[in-house]
Design a protein around this motif. Structure first.
Motif, PDB file in Angstrom:
ATOM      1  N   GLN A 278      33.543  46.041  33.339  1.00 57.91           N
ATOM      2  CA  GLN A 278      34.576  45.189  33.982  1.00 57.91           C
ATOM      3  C   GLN A 278      35.301  46.095  35.188  1.00 57.91           C
ATOM      4  O   GLN A 278      34.832  47.497  35.355  1.00 57.91           O
ATOM      5  N   VAL A 279      36.112  45.506  36.038  1.00 59.61           N
ATOM      6  CA  VAL A 279      36.626  46.332  37.118  1.00 59.61           C
ATOM      7  C   VAL A 279      38.218  46.112  37.350  1.00 59.61           C
ATOM      8  O   VAL A 279      38.507  44.947  37.088  1.00 59.61           O
ATOM      9  N   VAL A 280      38.848  47.158  37.981  1.00 63.16           N
ATOM     10  CA  VAL A 280      40.128  46.725  38.372  1.00 63.16           C
ATOM     11  C   VAL A 280      40.188  47.259  39.787  1.00 63.16           C
ATOM     12  O   VAL A 280      39.983  48.185  40.177  1.00 63.16           O
ATOM     13  N   PHE A 281      40.327  46.421  40.489  1.00 60.50           N
ATOM     14  CA  PHE A 281      40.517  46.544  42.142  1.00 60.50           C
ATOM     15  C   PHE A 281      41.745  47.284  42.627  1.00 60.50           C
ATOM     16  O   PHE A 281      42.732  47.285  41.791  1.00 60.50           O
TER      17      PHE A 281
ATOM     18  N   GLU B 181      55.421  35.992  41.003  1.00 61.34           N
ATOM     19  CA  GLU B 181      56.894  36.473  40.184  1.00 61.34           C
ATOM     20  C   GLU B 181      56.926  37.823  39.742  1.00 61.34           C
ATOM     21  O   GLU B 181      57.801  38.139  39.073  1.00 61.34           O
ATOM     22  N   PHE B 182      55.895  38.443  39.654  1.00 59.35           N
ATOM     23  CA  PHE B 182      55.843  39.816  39.246  1.00 59.35           C
ATOM     24  C   PHE B 182      55.751  40.992  40.563  1.00 59.35           C
ATOM     25  O   PHE B 182      55.218  40.816  41.654  1.00 59.35           O
ATOM     26  N   SER B 183      56.371  42.091  40.231  1.00 60.21           N
ATOM     27  CA  SER B 183      56.067  43.375  41.038  1.00 60.21           C
ATOM     28  C   SER B 183      54.601  43.801  41.227  1.00 60.21           C
ATOM     29  O   SER B 183      53.650  43.217  40.220  1.00 60.21           O
ATOM     30  N   GLY B 184      54.488  44.646  42.060  1.00 58.30           N
ATOM     31  CA  GLY B 184      53.070  45.498  42.120  1.00 58.30           C
ATOM     32  C   GLY B 184      52.508  45.619  40.988  1.00 58.30           C
ATOM     33  O   GLY B 184      51.356  45.568  40.583  1.00 58.30           O
ATOM     34  N   GLY B 185      53.547  46.565  40.004  1.00 60.27           N
ATOM     35  CA  GLY B 185      52.863  47.469  39.283  1.00 60.27           C
ATOM     36  C   GLY B 185      52.810  46.333  37.830  1.00 60.27           C
ATOM     37  O   GLY B 185      51.785  46.605  37.161  1.00 60.27           O
ATOM     38  N   GLN B 186      53.301  45.262  37.857  1.00 57.07           N
ATOM     39  CA  GLN B 186      53.143  44.295  36.980  1.00 57.07           C
ATOM     40  C   GLN B 186      51.866  43.589  36.882  1.00 57.07           C
ATOM     41  O   GLN B 186      51.090  43.287  36.164  1.00 57.07           O
ATOM     42  N   ARG B 187      51.668  43.169  38.406  1.00 52.22           N
ATOM     43  CA  ARG B 187      50.420  42.370  38.818  1.00 52.22           C
ATOM     44  C   ARG B 187      49.291  43.378  38.491  1.00 52.22           C
ATOM     45  O   ARG B 187      48.114  43.057  37.918  1.00 52.22           O
ATOM     46  N   GLN B 188      49.473  44.897  38.749  1.00 53.13           N
ATOM     47  CA  GLN B 188      48.176  45.474  38.351  1.00 53.13           C
ATOM     48  C   GLN B 188      48.101  45.579  36.630  1.00 53.13           C
ATOM     49  O   GLN B 188      46.958  45.471  36.120  1.00 53.13           O
ATOM     50  N   ARG B 189      49.215  45.466  35.872  1.00 55.24           N
ATOM     51  CA  ARG B 189      48.870  45.382  34.311  1.00 55.24           C
ATOM     52  C   ARG B 189      48.373  44.067  34.049  1.00 55.24           C
ATOM     53  O   ARG B 189      47.556  44.164  33.080  1.00 55.24           O
ATOM     54  N   ILE B 190      48.635  43.074  34.898  1.00 56.43           N
ATOM     55  CA  ILE B 190      47.705  41.630  34.558  1.00 56.43           C
ATOM     56  C   ILE B 190      46.279  41.914  34.871  1.00 56.43           C
ATOM     57  O   ILE B 190      45.533  41.397  34.235  1.00 56.43           O
ATOM     58  N   ALA B 191      45.957  42.536  35.966  1.00 54.19           N
ATOM     59  CA  ALA B 191      44.635  42.889  36.354  1.00 54.19           C
ATOM     60  C   ALA B 191      43.842  43.596  35.249  1.00 54.19           C
ATOM     61  O   ALA B 191      42.734  43.570  34.893  1.00 54.19           O
TER      62      ALA B 191
ATOM     63  N   ARG C 197      43.187  41.612  32.393  1.00 51.72           N
ATOM     64  CA  ARG C 197      42.065  40.695  32.506  1.00 51.72           C
ATOM     65  C   ARG C 197      40.913  41.435  32.354  1.00 51.72           C
ATOM     66  O   ARG C 197      39.747  40.962  31.719  1.00 51.72           O
ATOM     67  N   ALA C 198      40.738  42.640  32.873  1.00 51.37           N
ATOM     68  CA  ALA C 198      39.481  43.529  32.492  1.00 51.37           C
ATOM     69  C   ALA C 198      39.542  43.762  31.155  1.00 51.37           C
ATOM     70  O   ALA C 198      38.174  43.972  30.646  1.00 51.37           O
ATOM     71  N   LEU C 199      40.256  43.841  30.324  1.00 50.68           N
ATOM     72  CA  LEU C 199      40.171  44.165  28.828  1.00 50.68           C
ATOM     73  C   LEU C 199      39.955  43.012  28.027  1.00 50.68           C
ATOM     74  O   LEU C 199      39.496  42.964  27.002  1.00 50.68           O
TER      75      LEU C 199
ATOM     76  N   GLN D 181      33.091  48.187  27.444  1.00 47.74           N
ATOM     77  CA  GLN D 181      32.921  49.507  27.086  1.00 47.74           C
ATOM     78  C   GLN D 181      33.175  50.245  28.294  1.00 47.74           C
ATOM     79  O   GLN D 181      33.506  51.471  28.048  1.00 47.74           O
ATOM     80  N   LEU D 182      33.223  49.748  29.496  1.00 44.01           N
ATOM     81  CA  LEU D 182      33.390  50.486  30.731  1.00 44.01           C
ATOM     82  C   LEU D 182      34.136  49.907  31.759  1.00 44.01           C
ATOM     83  O   LEU D 182      33.844  48.580  31.912  1.00 44.01           O
ATOM     84  N   ILE D 183      35.242  50.379  32.223  1.00 45.62           N
ATOM     85  CA  ILE D 183      36.090  49.744  33.238  1.00 45.62           C
ATOM     86  C   ILE D 183      35.845  50.699  34.485  1.00 45.62           C
ATOM     87  O   ILE D 183      35.998  51.737  34.471  1.00 45.62           O
ATOM     88  N   VAL D 184      35.502  49.954  35.689  1.00 47.43           N
ATOM     89  CA  VAL D 184      35.343  50.587  36.968  1.00 47.43           C
ATOM     90  C   VAL D 184      36.687  50.313  37.577  1.00 47.43           C
ATOM     91  O   VAL D 184      37.158  49.232  37.829  1.00 47.43           O
ATOM     92  N   CYS D 185      37.474  51.788  37.854  1.00 48.41           N
ATOM     93  CA  CYS D 185      38.802  51.532  38.318  1.00 48.41           C
ATOM     94  C   CYS D 185      38.914  51.921  39.838  1.00 48.41           C
ATOM     95  O   CYS D 185      38.617  53.230  40.008  1.00 48.41           O
TER      96      CYS D 185
END
Length: 275
Positions: A89-92, A147-157, A160-162, A167-171
């Motif tokens: 998976q990926v986190v952009f 409705e969320f801050s930037g840090g909270q949005r990245q937590r959502i991302a 989603r990746a999890l 087994q692998l996340i490309v960050c």
């Protein structure tokens, strides 16, 4: 950081990628073990994001190989790539554009579960587990990303990746759009999740300090090549390559006198006379 397994999860061997006549990667070779974080660091245009895109199947490989658990994945068809998304998976970089603004957080998180065949009740239960994992309130599922801050949005991302237990996340520069204090909290979250789940990260950043904070090993890229790689402590404290030294001296430090000394040393090393 703690030691990790030695069996390779990912093996990139002599990888070359062209964009037209431009050679973005020039014979790059790296490995990644289960539960490990490999930090890819370099300036813009160094090739680090191209390597991440190649692993994800988003950049066409010209030559070389990418093996996941021993299986060649660099030239998979669409069906093969879709099946592999269970494992990788990926986190952009940008949490503002990587989430569908029209969907609730719950719908964003449930979508990959339904695609993979999870039934509705179990999918909704999994959404609550994911929100707990990334330290967001349970009512976040009913709200929109805006409705969320930037840090909270990245937590959502990250949630989603999890979702389907990869087994692998490309960050890909996942904290570069965040302020320093938020960066630190998100990095801590990445480490906590890895310790709990055993997921591996290919962590891409231009910031050597960020890479040092999260990585077991570091590979430094410049001009489409790996110029130095090794244990994170070694590469970030006693680099052998001049380019890595310049990256290290470019990293900000709290002390303004020390920062000025770093700037003078960096300019001297680059052959420029400091003001």
């Amino acid at each position: 950081m703690s030691t990790i397994a030695t069996t390779n999860l990912l093996e990139v061997d002599e990888l070359t990628v062209h964009y037209g006549k431009f050679q973005a990667l020039k014979g790059v070779s790296v490995t990644l073990a289960p539960g490990e974080t490999l930090g890819l660091v370099g300036e813009s245009g160094s090739g680090k994001s191209t390597l991440g895109r190649a692993v994800l199947g988003l950049a066409e490989v010209s030559s070389g190989s990418i093996r996941y658990l021993g299986r060649e994945i660099s030239r998979l068809d669409r069906a093969g790539r879709r099946a592999l998304s269970r494992e990788i998976q990926v986190v952009f970089q940008d949490p503002y554009t990587s989430l569908n603004a029209m969907l609730s957080v719950g719908d964003i998180l449930v979508e990959p579960l339904l695609v993979q065949g999870t039934n509705g009740a179990k999918a909704r239960e999994r959404v609550q587990e994911l929100l707990d994992q990334v330290r967001l309130p349970s009512d976040a599922a009913t709200r929109l990303p805006r409705e969320f801050s930037g840090g909270q949005r990245q937590r959502i991302a990250i949630a989603r990746a999890l979702a389907i237990n990869p087994q692998l996340i490309v960050c890909d520069e996942p904290v570069s759009a965040l302020d320093l204090s938020t960066q630190a909290r998100v990095i801590d979250l990445f480490i906590e999740i890895q310790e709990r789940t055993g997921v591996a990260y290919l962590f891409i950043s231009h910031d050597l300090a960020v890479v040092r904070a999260i990585s077991h090993r570091v590979a430094v890229m410049s001009g489409g090549k790996i110029v130095e790689q090794g244990p994170a402590d070694q590469v970030t404290s006693a680099p052998k390559d001049d380019y890595t030294r310049r990256l290290l001296m470019a990293a900000p430090v709290p002390d303004p006198i020390a920062q000025a000394e770093r700037r003078r040393a960096r300019l001297a090393q680059a052959g420029k006379v400091p003001a």
